[in-house]
Each structure stands twice: as C-alpha cells, then as structure tokens.
Design a protein around this motif. Structure first.
Motif, PDB file in Angstrom:
ATOM      1  N   ARG A   1       0.864  -1.185   0.000  1.00  0.00           N
ATOM      2  CA  ARG A   1       0.000   0.000   0.000  1.00  0.00           C
ATOM      3  C   ARG A   1       0.896   1.229   0.000  1.00  0.00           C
ATOM      4  O   ARG A   1       1.862   1.299   0.757  1.00  0.00           O
ATOM      5  CB  ARG A   1      -0.896   0.012   1.235  1.00  0.00           C
ATOM      6  CG  ARG A   1      -1.979   1.103   1.217  1.00  0.00           C
ATOM      7  CD  ARG A   1      -2.693   1.162   2.554  1.00  0.00           C
ATOM      8  NE  ARG A   1      -1.814   1.667   3.600  1.00  0.00           N
ATOM      9  CZ  ARG A   1      -1.849   1.278   4.874  1.00  0.00           C
ATOM     10  NH1 ARG A   1      -2.685   0.339   5.272  1.00  0.00           N
ATOM     11  NH2 ARG A   1      -1.008   1.798   5.757  1.00  0.00           N
TER      12      ARG A   1
ATOM     13  N   ASP B   1       1.280   5.469   0.225  1.00  0.00           N
ATOM     14  CA  ASP B   1       0.620   6.596   0.895  1.00  0.00           C
ATOM     15  C   ASP B   1       1.457   7.850   0.671  1.00  0.00           C
ATOM     16  O   ASP B   1       2.660   7.853   0.942  1.00  0.00           O
ATOM     17  CB  ASP B   1       0.509   6.283   2.396  1.00  0.00           C
ATOM     18  CG  ASP B   1      -0.355   7.277   3.154  1.00  0.00           C
ATOM     19  OD1 ASP B   1      -0.564   8.399   2.652  1.00  0.00           O
ATOM     20  OD2 ASP B   1      -0.797   6.939   4.263  1.00  0.00           O
TER      21      ASP B   1
ATOM     22  N   HIS C   1      -3.481  10.545  -0.157  1.00  0.00           N
ATOM     23  CA  HIS C   1      -4.165   9.442  -0.815  1.00  0.00           C
ATOM     24  C   HIS C   1      -3.414   8.134  -0.592  1.00  0.00           C
ATOM     25  O   HIS C   1      -2.198   8.139  -0.355  1.00  0.00           O
ATOM     26  CB  HIS C   1      -4.281   9.701  -2.323  1.00  0.00           C
ATOM     27  CG  HIS C   1      -5.117  10.887  -2.662  1.00  0.00           C
ATOM     28  ND1 HIS C   1      -4.579  12.036  -3.202  1.00  0.00           N
ATOM     29  CD2 HIS C   1      -6.448  11.119  -2.516  1.00  0.00           C
ATOM     30  CE1 HIS C   1      -5.556  12.922  -3.396  1.00  0.00           C
ATOM     31  NE2 HIS C   1      -6.684  12.387  -2.989  1.00  0.00           N
ATOM     32  N   ARG C   2      -4.173   7.032  -0.714  1.00  0.00           N
ATOM     33  CA  ARG C   2      -3.596   5.699  -0.570  1.00  0.00           C
ATOM     34  C   ARG C   2      -3.948   4.840  -1.777  1.00  0.00           C
ATOM     35  O   ARG C   2      -5.099   4.803  -2.203  1.00  0.00           O
ATOM     36  CB  ARG C   2      -4.112   5.014   0.697  1.00  0.00           C
ATOM     37  CG  ARG C   2      -3.506   5.571   1.978  1.00  0.00           C
ATOM     38  CD  ARG C   2      -4.036   4.817   3.185  1.00  0.00           C
ATOM     39  NE  ARG C   2      -3.275   5.136   4.394  1.00  0.00           N
ATOM     40  CZ  ARG C   2      -3.446   4.547   5.564  1.00  0.00           C
ATOM     41  NH1 ARG C   2      -4.356   3.584   5.699  1.00  0.00           N
ATOM     42  NH2 ARG C   2      -2.717   4.889   6.609  1.00  0.00           N
ATOM     43  N   LEU C   3      -2.927   4.151  -2.284  1.00  0.00           N
ATOM     44  CA  LEU C   3      -3.091   3.196  -3.381  1.00  0.00           C
ATOM     45  C   LEU C   3      -2.766   1.810  -2.857  1.00  0.00           C
ATOM     46  O   LEU C   3      -1.705   1.598  -2.266  1.00  0.00           O
ATOM     47  CB  LEU C   3      -2.135   3.555  -4.530  1.00  0.00           C
ATOM     48  CG  LEU C   3      -1.823   2.446  -5.546  1.00  0.00           C
ATOM     49  CD1 LEU C   3      -3.058   2.094  -6.357  1.00  0.00           C
ATOM     50  CD2 LEU C   3      -0.658   2.858  -6.444  1.00  0.00           C
ATOM     51  N   GLY C   4      -3.660   0.860  -3.057  1.00  0.00           N
ATOM     52  CA  GLY C   4      -3.403  -0.520  -2.700  1.00  0.00           C
ATOM     53  C   GLY C   4      -3.189  -1.365  -3.940  1.00  0.00           C
ATOM     54  O   GLY C   4      -3.889  -1.197  -4.946  1.00  0.00           O
TER      55      GLY C   4
ATOM     56  N   CYS D   1      -5.624  -3.664   5.939  1.00  0.00           N
ATOM     57  CA  CYS D   1      -4.646  -2.811   5.271  1.00  0.00           C
ATOM     58  C   CYS D   1      -5.220  -2.052   4.081  1.00  0.00           C
ATOM     59  O   CYS D   1      -4.715  -0.982   3.726  1.00  0.00           O
ATOM     60  CB  CYS D   1      -3.452  -3.646   4.810  1.00  0.00           C
ATOM     61  SG  CYS D   1      -2.414  -4.279   6.146  1.00  0.00           S
ATOM     62  N   LEU D   2      -6.258  -2.584   3.459  1.00  0.00           N
ATOM     63  CA  LEU D   2      -6.758  -2.002   2.214  1.00  0.00           C
ATOM     64  C   LEU D   2      -8.067  -1.245   2.357  1.00  0.00           C
ATOM     65  O   LEU D   2      -8.495  -0.586   1.407  1.00  0.00           O
ATOM     66  CB  LEU D   2      -6.911  -3.092   1.154  1.00  0.00           C
ATOM     67  CG  LEU D   2      -5.599  -3.709   0.672  1.00  0.00           C
ATOM     68  CD1 LEU D   2      -5.863  -4.829  -0.314  1.00  0.00           C
ATOM     69  CD2 LEU D   2      -4.686  -2.652   0.053  1.00  0.00           C
TER      70      LEU D   2
ATOM     71  N   VAL E   1      -8.928   2.690   0.873  1.00  0.00           N
ATOM     72  CA  VAL E   1      -7.956   3.188  -0.103  1.00  0.00           C
ATOM     73  C   VAL E   1      -8.660   4.022  -1.170  1.00  0.00           C
ATOM     74  O   VAL E   1      -9.865   3.904  -1.416  1.00  0.00           O
ATOM     75  CB  VAL E   1      -7.170   2.042  -0.772  1.00  0.00           C
ATOM     76  CG1 VAL E   1      -6.288   1.337   0.247  1.00  0.00           C
ATOM     77  CG2 VAL E   1      -8.104   1.061  -1.471  1.00  0.00           C
ATOM     78  N   ASP E   2      -7.876   4.888  -1.808  1.00  0.00           N
ATOM     79  CA  ASP E   2      -8.395   5.743  -2.874  1.00  0.00           C
ATOM     80  C   ASP E   2      -8.297   5.093  -4.245  1.00  0.00           C
ATOM     81  O   ASP E   2      -8.970   5.522  -5.189  1.00  0.00           O
ATOM     82  CB  ASP E   2      -7.625   7.069  -2.895  1.00  0.00           C
ATOM     83  CG  ASP E   2      -7.741   7.824  -1.579  1.00  0.00           C
ATOM     84  OD1 ASP E   2      -8.683   8.602  -1.428  1.00  0.00           O
ATOM     85  OD2 ASP E   2      -6.893   7.593  -0.694  1.00  0.00           O
TER      86      ASP E   2
ATOM     87  N   LEU F   1      -7.274   0.966  -6.108  1.00  0.00           N
ATOM     88  CA  LEU F   1      -6.940  -0.426  -5.839  1.00  0.00           C
ATOM     89  C   LEU F   1      -6.682  -1.158  -7.148  1.00  0.00           C
ATOM     90  O   LEU F   1      -7.501  -1.113  -8.073  1.00  0.00           O
ATOM     91  CB  LEU F   1      -8.087  -1.098  -5.088  1.00  0.00           C
ATOM     92  CG  LEU F   1      -7.917  -2.573  -4.691  1.00  0.00           C
ATOM     93  CD1 LEU F   1      -6.707  -2.772  -3.794  1.00  0.00           C
ATOM     94  CD2 LEU F   1      -9.183  -3.080  -4.008  1.00  0.00           C
TER      95      LEU F   1
END
Length: 257
Positions: free
Chosen positions: A130, A132, A136-139, A154-155, A158-159, A161
């Motif tokens: 993931r 960050d 924003h967060r990308l998984g 953990c996911l 998220v913004d 995936l």
C-alpha cells in the motif's frame, strides 16, 4: 500521486507509482529492453526510477530485477524470505534493502510511505503493498490465494486499488491446465478468482475509491468482461468503470486527486 503498469500477468509484471520526484517500480518481470520501451511510452526514462519493490520470488515478478537494478544502480526492497529464496544474480545486487514483513513500521522512500502487506501465496515471505503520499492511498493486491483479516484491514478506505482477478472457476476447470496446476491456482496459496476479488470489495470501505483495476488476469482462464462484471456487481457500478490491466500493455497513468 499517479500510477501505471507496464505489464500484468504470468508473462511478466511491472507497476509504477509516482509522487513528486519519487518514482517506484513494484516488481519487474520484464527484460530490460521492454522496461525501457514501456517507460518511454509513459513519458519516463529508467534513470528517473528511485527504487524497486519486490513482492515475491516468482520469475514473472523478479526476472528483470537484476538487470534493471544493476544498469541504473537502484535499491531493491524485498522481504528477508524473498531474498533468501531468490536466485544468485538477485542476491548479489549491491543495494539490497531487506525488511521484515511482520514489522508494522512502514518503509519510507522519498515522498512515499509504503506498507508491506503479508499475503497467503506459495512463496517464502510474500507481500503486496500500500502506497501513501499523506493525502491518498493506493493498494496493490495480486498473487494471493485467499483473503485474510489483515489484508482487509490494510486495504480498507484506499483511494485506488489494483486487484487480482486471475481466473474464472468454470474456465479453469474446462481448460487445458493439468489437475495439479489447477489445484495450485485455486488453492489457498494460489490466486484470486473473480468472485473472491468481488468478495473483498464487499468487506472494504470503498467510499473513497477513485480507481479500481482488475489485474493479473489469466489469458486462458479468464476474460476481461467477466472480471469487470464481478467487480462491478460488488461495487454497484457499471462494468465499464472498472479498468483492466493487460498482459503486454498494462494500463496508462491513473491520477489521484
């Protein structure tokens, strides 16, 4: 933050994440010439890369790491288990950055914070990641055979995936793969089927989701439209909103705002 893929599937994987001056490659299972070609297509040069993050030691994920890391003196981040199982050309790289996947402390590389996510897969110490940037967060979740509470934790929220949709069970059962390989793929340490990926979405907080891409599709045991339909049903959206990562072309830049 933006992200793209050069390739996705059993013939080779490589995904890019960029924020500010930091450009990370997650896995590299491609020959160096294909990496260069794919980067140029996305408007980049290999010298812009900051580091390579490795998920596990299967060849479609690490096959191109030694050549790329050696050519451009890149640090390579991987779990201790992955490094202990990798081939000699990989372990001889001068800038190896091993980590313990059970340590909750995130990795920090330039402008990005990275959380390794432990996953069930048939390798020594596999992880997914993931990313960050503080906003924003990308998984990214491929190469796992079953869902776990840790993965969900953990996911969630998220913004964006990138999610494995490796196979459709009926196509796998009717296909030409031998029984042992079929058993491995659908086993708890194998890969996610379309419906398993859809099930994950029902367990996540998807209220912030801007992008969803089906990834690591089998060329023989799945169809893009089947993966899109399964994920769209879980999200309550139209199938055409779901992106697809292709084996040879990946997908172009997606941005998070």
């Amino acid at each position: 933050m933006r992200f793209a893929a050069l390739a996705s599937g059993s013939e080779g994987n490589a995904l890019l994440v960029q924020h500010g001056s930091t450009l990370l490659m997650m896995d590299c299972g491609l020959p160096l010439r294909e990496v260069k070609r794919g980067l140029h297509r996305l408007g980049l040069e290999p010298a812009q890369l900051s580091a390579i993050l490795v998920t596990h030691e299967h060849g479609d994920h690490i096959g191109g790491v030694p050549a790329l890391a050696s050519a451009f003196n890149l640090p390579v981040f991987a779990s201790h288990g992955t490094l202990s199982s990798a081939q000699a050309p990989f372990t001889r790289l001068p800038r190896l950055m091993p980590f313990d996947s059970h340590d909750p402390t995130p990795l920090v590389i330039g402008d990005l914070e990275i959380c390794p996510i432990r996953v069930p897969h048939d390798t020594r110490e596999p992880v997914q990641y993931r990313f960050d940037n503080g906003q924003h967060r990308l998984g990214v979740l491929t190469d796992l055979g079953s869902l776990t509470p840790h993965v969900v934790h953990c996911l969630t929220g998220v913004d964006a995936l990138v999610l494995e949709c490796n196979y459709e069970p009926d196509l796998l059962a009717r296909g030409r793969y031998p029984a042992r390989l079929q058993q491995r793929i659908r086993g708890p340490l194998g890969h996610l089927a379309n419906q398993q990926a859809a099930e994950l979405l029902t367990q996540l907080d998807c209220s912030r989701l801007q992008h969803l891409l089906a990834a690591h599709l089998s060329n023989e045991n799945n169809r893009p439209e089947l993966a899109q339909q399964a994920l769209a049903t879980a999200l309550g959206c139209t199938p055409d909103w779901i992106g697809v990562a292709r084996q040879r072309t990946g997908f172009d830049w997606r941005e998070l705002h």
